[in-house]
Design a protein around this motif. Structure first.
Motif, PDB file in Angstrom:
ATOM      1  N   LEU A  79       0.771  -1.126  -0.083  1.00 23.32           N
ATOM      2  CA  LEU A  79       0.013   0.047   0.043  1.00 23.32           C
ATOM      3  C   LEU A  79       0.789   1.394  -0.100  1.00 23.32           C
ATOM      4  CD1 LEU A  79      -2.831  -0.762   2.370  1.00 23.32           C
ATOM      5  CD2 LEU A  79      -2.934  -1.129  -0.220  1.00 23.32           C
ATOM      6  N   ALA A  80       2.230   1.019   0.328  1.00 21.01           N
ATOM      7  CA  ALA A  80       3.017   2.361   0.301  1.00 21.01           C
ATOM      8  C   ALA A  80       3.749   2.699  -0.826  1.00 21.01           C
ATOM      9  CB  ALA A  80       3.925   2.238   1.490  1.00 21.01           C
ATOM     10  N   LEU A  81       3.537   1.754  -1.591  1.00 20.04           N
ATOM     11  CA  LEU A  81       4.158   1.893  -3.196  1.00 20.04           C
ATOM     12  C   LEU A  81       3.855   3.032  -3.984  1.00 20.04           C
ATOM     13  CD1 LEU A  81       4.148  -1.996  -4.535  1.00 20.04           C
ATOM     14  CD2 LEU A  81       6.054  -0.516  -3.637  1.00 20.04           C
ATOM     15  N   GLU A  82       5.016   3.702  -4.558  1.00 17.77           N
ATOM     16  CA  GLU A  82       4.413   4.894  -5.570  1.00 17.77           C
ATOM     17  C   GLU A  82       5.112   4.336  -6.839  1.00 17.77           C
ATOM     18  OE1 GLU A  82       6.588   8.196  -3.902  1.00 17.77           O
ATOM     19  OE2 GLU A  82       5.387   8.438  -2.001  1.00 17.77           O
ATOM     20  N   TRP A  83       4.566   5.189  -7.785  1.00 21.74           N
ATOM     21  CA  TRP A  83       4.629   4.650  -9.106  1.00 21.74           C
ATOM     22  C   TRP A  83       6.300   4.363  -9.455  1.00 21.74           C
ATOM     23  CZ3 TRP A  83       1.141   2.356 -11.287  1.00 21.74           C
ATOM     24  CH2 TRP A  83      -0.183   2.601 -11.322  1.00 21.74           C
ATOM     25  N   ASP A  84       7.348   5.312  -8.928  1.00 25.30           N
ATOM     26  CA  ASP A  84       8.652   5.232  -9.271  1.00 25.30           C
ATOM     27  C   ASP A  84       9.066   3.782  -8.759  1.00 25.30           C
ATOM     28  OD1 ASP A  84       8.526   7.508 -10.757  1.00 25.30           O
ATOM     29  OD2 ASP A  84       9.102   8.893  -9.045  1.00 25.30           O
ATOM     30  N   ASP A  85       8.603   3.215  -7.767  1.00 28.78           N
ATOM     31  CA  ASP A  85       9.013   2.021  -7.034  1.00 28.78           C
ATOM     32  C   ASP A  85       8.656   0.786  -8.061  1.00 28.78           C
ATOM     33  OD1 ASP A  85       9.432   3.625  -4.825  1.00 28.78           O
ATOM     34  OD2 ASP A  85       7.541   3.047  -3.910  1.00 28.78           O
ATOM     35  N   LEU A  86       8.104   0.664  -9.034  1.00 25.34           N
ATOM     36  CA  LEU A  86       7.687  -0.207  -9.930  1.00 25.34           C
ATOM     37  C   LEU A  86       8.670   0.088 -11.209  1.00 25.34           C
ATOM     38  CD1 LEU A  86       3.876  -0.518  -9.754  1.00 25.34           C
ATOM     39  CD2 LEU A  86       5.549  -1.711  -8.484  1.00 25.34           C
ATOM     40  N   ASP A  87       9.320  -1.008 -11.440  1.00 25.61           N
ATOM     41  CA  ASP A  87      10.142  -0.891 -12.915  1.00 25.61           C
ATOM     42  C   ASP A  87      10.070  -2.046 -13.668  1.00 25.61           C
ATOM     43  OD1 ASP A  87      12.355  -1.048 -14.944  1.00 25.61           O
ATOM     44  OD2 ASP A  87      13.904  -0.217 -13.356  1.00 25.61           O
ATOM     45  N   GLU A  88       8.856  -2.016 -14.557  1.00 23.90           N
ATOM     46  CA  GLU A  88       8.332  -3.481 -15.458  1.00 23.90           C
ATOM     47  C   GLU A  88       9.581  -3.736 -16.326  1.00 23.90           C
ATOM     48  OE1 GLU A  88       5.381  -0.930 -13.703  1.00 23.90           O
ATOM     49  OE2 GLU A  88       6.444  -0.253 -15.547  1.00 23.90           O
ATOM     50  N   THR A  89      10.255  -2.871 -16.946  1.00 19.98           N
ATOM     51  CA  THR A  89      11.584  -3.262 -17.931  1.00 19.98           C
ATOM     52  C   THR A  89      12.412  -4.100 -17.109  1.00 19.98           C
ATOM     53  OG1 THR A  89      11.176  -0.840 -19.097  1.00 19.98           O
ATOM     54  CG2 THR A  89      13.064  -2.259 -19.431  1.00 19.98           C
ATOM     55  N   ALA A  90      12.938  -3.673 -15.952  1.00 15.24           N
ATOM     56  CA  ALA A  90      13.947  -4.342 -15.220  1.00 15.24           C
ATOM     57  C   ALA A  90      13.344  -5.719 -14.214  1.00 15.24           C
ATOM     58  CB  ALA A  90      14.888  -3.489 -14.202  1.00 15.24           C
ATOM     59  N   ARG A  91      12.023  -5.627 -14.399  1.00 18.47           N
ATOM     60  CA  ARG A  91      11.209  -6.379 -13.627  1.00 18.47           C
ATOM     61  C   ARG A  91      11.548  -6.441 -12.047  1.00 18.47           C
ATOM     62  NH1 ARG A  91      10.475 -11.934 -16.904  1.00 18.47           N
ATOM     63  NH2 ARG A  91      10.663 -12.950 -14.765  1.00 18.47           N
ATOM     64  N   ARG A  92      11.614  -5.243 -11.428  1.00 19.02           N
ATOM     65  CA  ARG A  92      11.928  -5.255 -10.101  1.00 19.02           C
ATOM     66  C   ARG A  92      11.056  -4.319  -9.194  1.00 19.02           C
ATOM     67  NH1 ARG A  92      18.027  -2.565  -9.793  1.00 19.02           N
ATOM     68  NH2 ARG A  92      17.475  -0.456 -10.546  1.00 19.02           N
ATOM     69  N   ILE A  93      10.926  -4.350  -8.207  1.00 20.50           N
ATOM     70  CA  ILE A  93      10.175  -3.368  -6.989  1.00 20.50           C
ATOM     71  C   ILE A  93      11.180  -2.728  -6.168  1.00 20.50           C
ATOM     72  CG2 ILE A  93       8.168  -3.421  -5.445  1.00 20.50           C
ATOM     73  CD1 ILE A  93       7.191  -5.773  -6.876  1.00 20.50           C
ATOM     74  N   SER A  94      10.942  -1.623  -5.808  1.00 21.19           N
ATOM     75  CA  SER A  94      12.040  -1.100  -4.659  1.00 21.19           C
ATOM     76  C   SER A  94      10.976  -0.826  -3.624  1.00 21.19           C
ATOM     77  CB  SER A  94      12.480   0.508  -5.128  1.00 21.19           C
ATOM     78  OG  SER A  94      13.213   0.248  -6.357  1.00 21.19           O
ATOM     79  N   VAL A  95      11.193  -1.723  -2.499  1.00 21.00           N
ATOM     80  CA  VAL A  95      10.530  -1.469  -1.243  1.00 21.00           C
ATOM     81  C   VAL A  95      11.441  -0.400  -0.436  1.00 21.00           C
ATOM     82  CG1 VAL A  95       9.488  -2.508   1.061  1.00 21.00           C
ATOM     83  CG2 VAL A  95       9.511  -3.935  -1.383  1.00 21.00           C
ATOM     84  N   ARG A  96      10.994   0.576  -0.291  1.00 20.80           N
ATOM     85  CA  ARG A  96      11.771   1.690   0.351  1.00 20.80           C
ATOM     86  C   ARG A  96      11.652   1.585   1.983  1.00 20.80           C
ATOM     87  NH1 ARG A  96       9.303   6.103  -0.281  1.00 20.80           N
ATOM     88  NH2 ARG A  96       7.168   5.165  -1.024  1.00 20.80           N
ATOM     89  N   LEU A  97      10.588   1.275   2.485  1.00 22.52           N
ATOM     90  CA  LEU A  97      10.574   1.151   3.978  1.00 22.52           C
ATOM     91  C   LEU A  97       9.929  -0.124   4.360  1.00 22.52           C
ATOM     92  CD1 LEU A  97       9.991   4.855   5.078  1.00 22.52           C
ATOM     93  CD2 LEU A  97      12.030   3.348   5.449  1.00 22.52           C
TER      94      LEU A  97
END
Length: 330
Positions: free
Chosen positions: A188-206
């Motif tokens: 629920l805390a994800l923002e659009w910049d956290d999703l990278d569909e090209t590299a197929r990865r998600i950045s969980v910041r906190l």
């Protein structure tokens, strides 16, 4: 609400109490406890979490929500049982624990309620209202049943049925918990910049403990993310601005865990699958990955566990069952 706005809100809520002179702080806390004023006691506990808790204003929304619910429940119990909050009896705290266990609550859930009640008393001591610490020595029995047995992961067929029945938002949330293994608070805390569909990865910041990590997307999650972005990202046909949605940088419109639960429960009902919470989806992700790579360390990194021992303890039964199946087949 973005994370920064949430922190600011938590800070402003704490100032309702921290801005008071010590004598006035004590007076209001004493009155709230004497009158069993639930709203005031929840507010005091939240102020303590923001000002004196271990994580301060970085305390997660999920923790605040869980503690608020726990304080409400304990105050209701104290009112019904005529427990004096400022001068509880020697057996009152253990009586509360025993009442929950007798009502059928699981030990893990009782432990969370005890943590919330204990936090209320830390807040009351912080305000100078009492020296009481009734939950210091309470005993909550350990449940010997492994968590993965007691609350097993959803099956692949169950998830497939729910995904077919869910709307786009609920479907994507289910992919994030059951494929990426994200905690509901992380999703629920994800923002659009956290999703990278090209590299197929998600950045969980906190993540839990304010730790960040990179999570790989499965191919099906990558497809779901591209579809979801096309619809809901700023500029998409279903993107909404204004009061009806969260800020533009947020991935989900769900404003709280309770709202997300409502929509996911609706999808499970439509599919005819019992909803057992968000965590069995995360367990599905851990189970599937462990069976693929058989490496507790990599599974721990994927799930964001603080220690590989947490992963080993949580999935030990699964590993033992798989070994037994291998030996039978051999």
């Amino acid at each position: 609400m973005t994370l920064d706005v949430y922190r600011g809100d938590l800070l402003s809520r704490s100032r309702e109490w921290t801005g008071l002179h010590d004598d006035e702080l004590r007076r209001r806390a004493v009155r709230a406890a004497a009158e069993k004023d639930t709203l005031a006691l929840v507010s005091l506990t939240v102020a303590y979490l923001a000002h004196g808790g271990g994580s301060g204003v970085l305390t997660s929304p999920r923790t605040v929500e869980a503690y608020a619910l726990g304080v409400r429940q304990y105050v209701d119990y104290a009112a019904a049982q005529a427990v004096g909050l400022l001068r509880p009896g020697r057996h009152d705290a253990q009586g509360y624990v025993n009442a929950m266990l007798a009502a059928g609550r699981q030990p893990a859930g009782v432990g969370l309620k005890v943590a919330a009640a204990g936090c209320l008393y830390r807040a009351l001591r912080w305000a100078g209202a009492t020296e009481a610490d009734p939950f210091k020595d309470v005993r909550v029995p350990r449940d010997p049943t492994p968590g993965i047995v007691k609350r097993p992961p959803y099956s692949e067929d169950e998830l497939a049925d729910v995904i077919d029945a869910a709307d786009v938002q609920a479907r994507f949330l289910l992919f994030l918990t059951a494929h990426a293994g994200l905690r509901i608070s992380e999703a629920l805390a994800l923002e659009w910049d956290d999703l990278d569909e090209t590299a197929r990865r998600i950045s969980v910041r906190l993540g839990k403990g304010r730790k960040g990590r990179i999570v790989a997307m499965s191919s099906s999650l990558g497809r779901a993310a591209r579809h979801y972005r096309a619809l809901y990202a700023p500029g998409g046909p279903d993107h909404m601005d204004g009061k009806r949605t969260t800020p533009a940088q947020r991935v989900f419109r769900y404003g709280s865990v309770m709202t997300a639960r409502y929509h996911l429960e609706k999808a499970f009902r439509a599919a005819g699958v019992p909803f057992r919470g968000f965590h069995p989806g995360r367990k599905y992700a851990g189970t599937r990955l462990l069976r693929q790579i058989k490496d507790f360390g990599r599974v721990a990194a994927h799930l964001g566990h603080a220690s590989v021992d947490t992963t080993r303890k949580g999935y030990a039964q699964l590993a033992a069952d798989d070994l037994k199946d291998d030996l039978v087949g051999w």
